[in-house]
Design a protein around this motif. Sequence first.
Motif, PDB file in Angstrom:
ATOM      1  N   VAL A 424      -7.767   0.926  -2.501  1.00 31.30           N
ATOM      2  CA  VAL A 424      -6.813   0.425  -3.585  1.00 31.30           C
ATOM      3  C   VAL A 424      -5.682   0.107  -2.378  1.00 31.30           C
ATOM      4  CG1 VAL A 424      -5.152   0.893  -5.241  1.00 31.30           C
ATOM      5  CG2 VAL A 424      -7.264   1.747  -5.457  1.00 31.30           C
ATOM      6  N   PHE A 425      -5.047  -1.285  -2.552  1.00 26.75           N
ATOM      7  CA  PHE A 425      -4.067  -1.700  -1.696  1.00 26.75           C
ATOM      8  C   PHE A 425      -2.825  -1.948  -2.558  1.00 26.75           C
ATOM      9  CE2 PHE A 425      -7.893  -3.497   0.267  1.00 26.75           C
ATOM     10  CZ  PHE A 425      -7.644  -2.908   1.710  1.00 26.75           C
ATOM     11  N   ASN A 426      -1.855  -1.329  -2.165  1.00 31.29           N
ATOM     12  CA  ASN A 426      -0.588  -1.442  -2.506  1.00 31.29           C
ATOM     13  C   ASN A 426       0.069  -2.950  -2.048  1.00 31.29           C
ATOM     14  OD1 ASN A 426      -0.110   1.054  -3.962  1.00 31.29           O
ATOM     15  ND2 ASN A 426       0.178   1.923  -1.936  1.00 31.29           N
ATOM     16  N   LEU A 427       1.034  -3.349  -2.769  1.00 32.49           N
ATOM     17  CA  LEU A 427       1.700  -4.519  -2.156  1.00 32.49           C
ATOM     18  C   LEU A 427       2.286  -4.463  -0.739  1.00 32.49           C
ATOM     19  CD1 LEU A 427       3.834  -5.502  -5.423  1.00 32.49           C
ATOM     20  CD2 LEU A 427       1.624  -6.503  -4.514  1.00 32.49           C
ATOM     21  N   PRO A 428       1.870  -5.448   0.218  1.00 31.40           N
ATOM     22  CA  PRO A 428       2.316  -5.167   1.712  1.00 31.40           C
ATOM     23  C   PRO A 428       4.014  -4.990   1.815  1.00 31.40           C
ATOM     24  CG  PRO A 428       1.859  -7.475   1.109  1.00 31.40           C
ATOM     25  CD  PRO A 428       1.541  -6.531  -0.138  1.00 31.40           C
ATOM     26  N   GLN A 429       4.447  -3.889   2.913  1.00 36.74           N
ATOM     27  CA  GLN A 429       5.438  -3.659   2.975  1.00 36.74           C
ATOM     28  C   GLN A 429       5.837  -3.854   4.541  1.00 36.74           C
ATOM     29  OE1 GLN A 429       8.059  -2.706   0.832  1.00 36.74           O
ATOM     30  NE2 GLN A 429       6.765  -3.030  -0.801  1.00 36.74           N
ATOM     31  N   ALA A 430       6.703  -4.682   4.834  1.00 35.44           N
ATOM     32  CA  ALA A 430       7.193  -5.011   6.294  1.00 35.44           C
ATOM     33  C   ALA A 430       8.411  -4.161   6.736  1.00 35.44           C
ATOM     34  CB  ALA A 430       7.257  -6.337   6.715  1.00 35.44           C
ATOM     35  N   ALA A 431       9.156  -3.734   5.602  1.00 39.84           N
ATOM     36  CA  ALA A 431      10.422  -2.675   5.968  1.00 39.84           C
ATOM     37  C   ALA A 431      11.387  -3.862   6.037  1.00 39.84           C
ATOM     38  CB  ALA A 431      10.055  -1.769   6.795  1.00 39.84           C
ATOM     39  N   VAL A 432      12.572  -3.140   6.526  1.00 35.19           N
ATOM     40  CA  VAL A 432      13.984  -3.943   6.449  1.00 35.19           C
ATOM     41  C   VAL A 432      14.448  -3.688   7.915  1.00 35.19           C
ATOM     42  CG1 VAL A 432      16.437  -3.829   5.815  1.00 35.19           C
ATOM     43  CG2 VAL A 432      14.652  -3.411   4.047  1.00 35.19           C
ATOM     44  N   SER A 491      -0.360  -7.560   6.235  1.00 37.17           N
ATOM     45  CA  SER A 491      -1.191  -8.445   5.213  1.00 37.17           C
ATOM     46  C   SER A 491      -2.188  -7.622   4.946  1.00 37.17           C
ATOM     47  CB  SER A 491      -1.699  -9.503   5.944  1.00 37.17           C
ATOM     48  OG  SER A 491      -2.780  -9.314   6.812  1.00 37.17           O
ATOM     49  N   ASN A 492      -2.568  -7.574   3.161  1.00 38.11           N
ATOM     50  CA  ASN A 492      -3.678  -6.688   3.004  1.00 38.11           C
ATOM     51  C   ASN A 492      -4.244  -7.709   1.789  1.00 38.11           C
ATOM     52  OD1 ASN A 492      -2.036  -6.219   0.628  1.00 38.11           O
ATOM     53  ND2 ASN A 492      -1.481  -4.068   1.053  1.00 38.11           N
ATOM     54  N   PHE A 493      -5.297  -6.817   0.899  1.00 35.89           N
ATOM     55  CA  PHE A 493      -5.870  -7.322  -0.269  1.00 35.89           C
ATOM     56  C   PHE A 493      -4.850  -8.210  -1.262  1.00 35.89           C
ATOM     57  CE2 PHE A 493      -8.660  -7.393  -3.987  1.00 35.89           C
ATOM     58  CZ  PHE A 493      -9.557  -8.101  -3.842  1.00 35.89           C
ATOM     59  N   CYS A 494      -3.521  -7.828  -1.017  1.00 43.34           N
ATOM     60  CA  CYS A 494      -2.547  -8.106  -2.233  1.00 43.34           C
ATOM     61  C   CYS A 494      -1.944  -9.257  -1.556  1.00 43.34           C
ATOM     62  CB  CYS A 494      -1.743  -6.994  -2.679  1.00 43.34           C
ATOM     63  SG  CYS A 494      -2.550  -5.722  -3.458  1.00 43.34           S
ATOM     64  N   GLY A 495      -1.749  -9.719  -0.249  1.00 43.31           N
ATOM     65  CA  GLY A 495      -1.330 -10.781   0.148  1.00 43.31           C
ATOM     66  C   GLY A 495      -0.391 -10.375   1.537  1.00 43.31           C
ATOM     67  N   VAL A 496       0.464 -11.397   2.159  1.00 37.80           N
ATOM     68  CA  VAL A 496       1.169 -11.057   3.262  1.00 37.80           C
ATOM     69  C   VAL A 496       2.655 -11.061   3.380  1.00 37.80           C
ATOM     70  CG1 VAL A 496       1.439 -12.139   5.657  1.00 37.80           C
ATOM     71  CG2 VAL A 496      -0.675 -12.515   4.463  1.00 37.80           C
TER      72      VAL A 496
END
Length: 763
Positions: A424-432, A491-496
């Motif tokens: 199960v993929f959460n929305l991707p997080q690239a942080a701040v 990037s994951n199943f939910c996007g980039v």
Amino acid sequence: MEKITLRGFLICFLFNLLLSQNIFSQCPSIPNTTQYFCDSQDPTIASLTAVDTGDGVQWYATASSTIPLNSDTALIDGMTYFADNNTGTCGARESVEVIIYGEPQGVSYQGFCITSSSQVLPTIADLFAVGENLLWYDAEIGGNVLSESTTLTDGQLYYVSQTPSGTGCETTRFSVLVSLFLVTEAPVGDSEQYFCGSSSNPPTVADILASGTNNWYSSLTASTPLNNATPLIDGATYYGTEVNAPCESDNRLAVTVTVYDENIAGDDTTLELCESDLANIGTIDLFSELNGNPDSNGVWTGDLPVSGNIVDATSMSGNNTYSFTYTVQNSTSCPEDSAIVTIVVSPTINSGENGVASFCILDAGEDLINYLGGSPDTGGTWSPALASGTGFFDPSQDSSGTYTYTVLGSGGCDASSATVDVTVFNLPQAAVFTGVQDVCANNSSFDLYSLLDGSEDITGTWLDNSNATITNPIDASSLTLGAHSFTYEVSNFCGVTSTAVTINVIQGPSSGTFTGIVDFCNPSTNLDLFTLLDGSQDSGGIWTNQSGVSVSESIDLSTLSVGTYSYSYTVTSTACDSVATEVTFTISSTDSSGVFTGSQDVCSTTSAFDLFSLLDGSESVNGTWLDSSNNTITNPIDVNTLALGTQTYTYQVNNSCGSSSTTVNFEVLEGFSSGTAINDVSYCASTGTIDLFDLLANEDTGGIWTDASNNTVASEIDITSLTAGTYNYTYKVSSASCGDNATTVTFEISEELSSGVFTGIQN
């Protein structure tokens, strides 16, 4: 006073003595001290006889009782009775022993065997009884006396009395019941009989058939009948008699038995198979599936053709039951036996093939069975359980993991399982990005994640300003001074998504490079620690010793003991981490060869003298011993090889700081050797005299011999009187300067063998 004469005194004495002996009493006498009676007389006290001497007769139970027995008191066999006069004043009473004879002894029931009507019938003379002067009657009381030739009658009672010698009386009568038994010469039956050897109920002697009541024997002459429970032995012959107790026929019927093995088809069994296994099984050996211990010569019948014991499993199909009957009939003496093998074939269980599923946390979800390969059976269960309670996966409620789908087994089929690996993929997080950081140019491992706030997914990728993938951490020393930009992309199943970061590379401090270890031998000067660096270091740093204490760069080496020393040069920077370089040097000194402690006296017989015993112990152990010719030798030394007098040796030690040597000497004094024992020597006592010196080698003369008890003996000893065994003797030589030296020798006296002594020619 009247004078008493001797005569008068004697008269008075005799008178009193007669009175004390009851001379004047009239006591009865008993001529017969043993009196005999018959029980038929019912004897009493009145039956006893004694001679009345004038004062009557009274009978007593004991020699001292005071109460006489009544005349009608019945006499007791074996009892002793005592006679006295009417006044009981006889003193010592005469006694009589009473013997009362009863009826004869015998067997109350006596039977006789009659083998034919022509046989002479038994008579009174054949009856058995024990007694004297026996008389047989046809009645218990009265009746007729029967002669010995009187023929006995079956079922008749006969009575016998005895008249003991010397009594003249006849006893009561003992009764004997007579039975006459008619028995045949031998029983009638088949001489060959057949039986089934059942394991649960094996045939016994009781199963042999013959006329009448029988006893069976193991041989024609055996005297002890076999127990009816004795199992029959195949091929054995048994011998039967006819019994009309207590009579038994003299002749015997011989019956040879044949005991057939029972028919054993084994026990019923059920075999459960799975349809998917049939091809691998190929064929089934039905006989091996039977339980118990079946006979191997049975016949199979069943739902499918059977060849021998083999049935073709590939001709079977799922969801079917097949029955096969095994029948054994070896002998008509035993009933046929059968057993059934039942084969139940269950349809194949199919849980499908393993699969993989990916969901975005925002997805609606789906039944996981759709992600299994193949054609899985429905009705299985999922583990761990899903929030739906079914196979439906909801990514907003169910977590990532491996989910196992299991279809329970049935019949011969095992349970089947398959898995779906769910992510199960959460929305991707690239942080701040937290802001620009200064990074020293000498930082070879800078972590770009330190520029983010920590909320990023760790599965992302770092890119440089050319959008090329790079490895984190980065080596800042490979970058030019100034600003550098990087991008973190997830990037994951939910996007980039991505975040850009920047660093500023600045010049860092240098503590220089250590040029290598230096060894100082017996130093007396100062050392400038900076001479141990390559000169690339920045100034303004500090030196610290191994304990972390700050020190000057100038070190007085003369104050240091032998050993290894380390110092660190540290340079700090406000923008960069401190850097430090460690330098190392060693202090060495010349090794000691020790101090000579003085000459020693050493016996010439010493085989291992330690030269170190001439030094004070302060010497280094890694030196070398030299002889007076400066040749290297091995310590300890063998003094046996040296001449008498003064011997000189030198101990020399070398290392990087130089060499040191010490010369020693010792005095070799003359000593004596008691020699070396020669082992494993054996003698016979008949050898006579032996010389103990024959048991030594290389000994000096002038010593003395002692035995095991420390008694002095000559070297030549006579062993003739010694018994077989082991004997020890010691040879000792003495030296005024070197003391005693002793060696013990051992020998064995063997036992003499003897071939005996010829005693002379014999005829």
